[in-house]
Design an enzyme around this catalytic site. Sequence first.
Site, PDB file in Angstrom:
ATOM      1  N   GLU A 297       0.826  -1.223   0.000  1.00 18.48           N
ATOM      2  CA  GLU A 297       0.000   0.000   0.000  1.00 18.48           C
ATOM      3  C   GLU A 297       0.856   1.267   0.000  1.00 18.48           C
ATOM      4  O   GLU A 297       0.479   2.269   0.606  1.00 18.48           O
ATOM      5  CB  GLU A 297      -0.968   0.003   1.190  1.00 18.48           C
ATOM      6  CG  GLU A 297      -2.002  -1.100   1.140  1.00 18.48           C
ATOM      7  CD  GLU A 297      -3.102  -0.958   2.184  1.00 18.48           C
ATOM      8  OE1 GLU A 297      -2.863  -0.300   3.209  1.00 18.48           O
ATOM      9  OE2 GLU A 297      -4.200  -1.494   1.965  1.00 18.48           O
TER      10      GLU A 297
ATOM     11  N   GLU B  99      -6.823  -7.661  -0.622  1.00 20.32           N
ATOM     12  CA  GLU B  99      -7.325  -7.689   0.762  1.00 20.32           C
ATOM     13  C   GLU B  99      -8.808  -7.392   0.799  1.00 20.32           C
ATOM     14  O   GLU B  99      -9.227  -6.238   0.672  1.00 20.32           O
ATOM     15  CB  GLU B  99      -6.575  -6.664   1.640  1.00 20.32           C
ATOM     16  CG  GLU B  99      -5.147  -7.043   1.936  1.00 20.32           C
ATOM     17  CD  GLU B  99      -4.454  -6.037   2.860  1.00 20.32           C
ATOM     18  OE1 GLU B  99      -5.128  -5.362   3.657  1.00 20.32           O
ATOM     19  OE2 GLU B  99      -3.211  -5.940   2.759  1.00 20.32           O
TER      20      GLU B  99
HETATM   21  C1  GAL Z   1      -4.288  -2.812   5.263  1.00 21.27           C
HETATM   22  C2  GAL Z   1      -2.881  -3.366   5.366  1.00 21.27           C
HETATM   23  C3  GAL Z   1      -2.895  -4.714   6.085  1.00 21.27           C
HETATM   24  C4  GAL Z   1      -3.693  -4.625   7.360  1.00 21.27           C
HETATM   25  C5  GAL Z   1      -5.089  -4.112   7.060  1.00 21.27           C
HETATM   26  C6  GAL Z   1      -5.967  -3.935   8.264  1.00 21.27           C
HETATM   27  O1  GAL Z   1      -4.254  -1.458   4.915  1.00 21.27           O
HETATM   28  O2  GAL Z   1      -2.332  -3.534   4.086  1.00 21.27           O
HETATM   29  O3  GAL Z   1      -1.583  -5.103   6.355  1.00 21.27           O
HETATM   30  O4  GAL Z   1      -3.042  -3.771   8.228  1.00 21.27           O
HETATM   31  O5  GAL Z   1      -5.004  -2.853   6.465  1.00 21.27           O
HETATM   32  O6  GAL Z   1      -6.098  -5.125   8.945  1.00 21.27           O
END
Ligand code: GAL
Length: 787
Positions: free
Chosen positions: A183, A252
């Site tokens: 990110e 994600e």
């Molecule tokens: C995202 C990040 C992950 C984790 C997630 C929240 O922005 O890439 O590593 O932190 O948020 O659980």
Amino acid sequence: MSPSGVLALLIVSFCAISSLRATATQVTYDDRAIVIDGKHRVLVSGSIHYPRSTAQMWPDLMKKSREGGLDAIETYVFWNAHEPARRQYDFSGNLDLIRFLKTIQEEGLYAVLRIGPYVCAEWNYGGFPVWLHNMPGIQMRTDNDVFKNEMQNFTTLIVDMVKKENLFASQGGPVILAQIENEYGNVMSSYGDEGKAYMNWCANMAQSLDIGVPWIMCQQDDAPEPIISTCNGWYCDQYQPPRSNIPKMWTENWTGWYKNWGGKDPHRTAEDLAFAVARFYQLGGTFQNYYMYHGGTNFGRSAGGPYITTSYDYDAPLDEYGNLNQPKWGHLKQLHDLLHSMEDILTTGNVSYVDLGDSAFGTIYSKDGGSSCFLANVDPGNDKAINFQGMNYTVPAWSVSILPDCQNVAYNTAKVSTQTSVMVKKANAAEEEPNSLKWSWRPEMNEKTILLGKGDVTTDQILDQKEAANDLSDYLFYITSLDLKKDDPVWSHNMTLRVKSSGQILHAFVNGELIGSQWAKNGGERFVFEQNNYGAFFDTAPSGITGPVELIGYRGDDETIVKDLSSQKWSYKTGLEGLNQKLYSSPSLKWQQDSFPVNRTLTWYKSSFKAPLGTDPVVVDLLGMGKEGDCKLEPCDYRGSYDSNKCLSNCGRPSQRWYHVPRSFLNGNGDNTLVLFEEFGGNPSSVNFQTVAVGSACINAEENRKIELSCQGRQISAVKFASFGNPQGSCGSFVKGYCEGSKDASSVVEKACVGQESCTIDVSEDTFGSTTCGDDVIKTLAVEAIC
Ligand code: GAL
């Protein structure tokens, strides 16, 4: 003459198998999909972080992932765990990345390797080793040679290890994709031109490692060729890949959320999660990954910011202990199976989108005379009657119907026909285990010696915790002493101490007396604030006591006198005596049996116990020990956009009461030792060991489908409720409606299920007899079975 008082100040701050050689697999991509050995794919993946479980748990987690319809397992790589001191590496036990990848391969799954090595992940310091911060001249995540050398060194080490074991798909292994950075696009602009230069360097460095499978960068729209940028978030259906030659990928999809100390239990419904996934594939996705599929546990000192609990359950489809989180796991499995059955048409068919008005959208995929359709109703409040290609459909609010033949609805994201499992905790059934544990105790501090004010290091100013403790412990004692005479202007009866700190917990002692403790509530507060893992320059944010540290005297009405202690001589002591002395494993250390204290700060408690019988996961119930949370309980409606403030539970109770104790930590036959460290003050007399298992299983499913009931490895012992017709209510409180099938539903279900580990039932009038419900009632079966 007034004698001079010696004021000693002591402040503690807490911050937080052998190589399976197979033939090479070719992984490429085009504008539509990831292509594996020439085949366009619909790929469903799930995150499992190896150090958040144990190596003993991995085979079962992988098996349940494959059975849940996943194609791949995604993991980050945790730099600070692997390189705790510069050029000293650890890949042992639960850090055995290679064994983890081989376990994935043995289960026939692919792997996605997110090397980072900045990972965020609510992990201590986002995965960066703290020694890195202390290197002269370093600036992290930017165009800085010191940092880039270290990052390249670690990334190359990981890639070489994976290559050596032939684990990249190009070598016949499971790894189909690898990620560099994490990110970075979200924060890049804060680093100016050097940020952009660093991002390009990351891309080139990764590419030069020649792994034979595509590299990805998440949330990095300007990722250069041939790197694929991907999306992260609750929903990525509206996301458009930033280049026309790359496919639409979602690294994600947050299945729930993390939990904070002082916070509540997050919950994202199965309906909403399935909706997000179905919308993504309706709108041309090829790959989506659940973050997390199994969240697990933050063992040791791995929990990072913002103020994360030991549990990292995440409300994921596999719960912290590795049990199926039902109905989430099963509802998604049905969706995955259906999407996979449509794989070819979704990734190579012609697509047409139809706006059906009033928040309804259709998609038609067609190929070789066949077609498959999606019908979405994105209205967060109202169900819709939709006429689509000459047929009438009712699509519930905030849901997607999938019609593999463009006529019959095979799945709707808001209609859950999978069982809900109610998990229960059972008392330790070990033989001869008494009802309560027997305790002995030890104070953490020997007040006499520590209060002399001598630590390991002495400076003339207040040091940042990262620099003073170098991550050897989360605990750091800041110690100073001063001569304070009664004629000092600050001297008054009600003097106070004011400390500016960014540590998460702070205890202040004056002359050996605890004068107060403060800790960050969910989201931080005035006295102390939370330390994050996120944002530009997160790595240089202050940690520990930032100063000033001041004594405040009060005179007369409103007059305050401030004495700044910041440039006193400060000395530092890193870590807890108890941990330094390894008191959990040193038999020679003395423990006290008598004058057993409750509500005493910084106190160690010890007990022995027998491992619970059986194979169910074990938890220790820390009821009675410190740390609480509060929130407002509101009814949970799956409809409308999810965020981490929706559908919370566990209000007003301890943020974390149960702690996972993996079976592999336990000595199955003999005695086990439990050592607890209580920071704030508590009473361990209710602490005990329990096992977690399915207590009951409920179904509430519409007619004309086959449902399955299962007690996950144990037998179904009784049927508490069963009705086919229009039963009402929910699991635990079902009641019969006004119409029912002519056969006794309870005996039908008992006959099929009792004594079995699982059973399948055809939800139809054939099975339960005809009803008098009438044609406009959609008949349902409700069952509550006891395990
Ligand atoms: C995202 C990040 C992950 C984790 C997630 C929240 O922005 O890439 O590593 O932190 O948020 O659980």
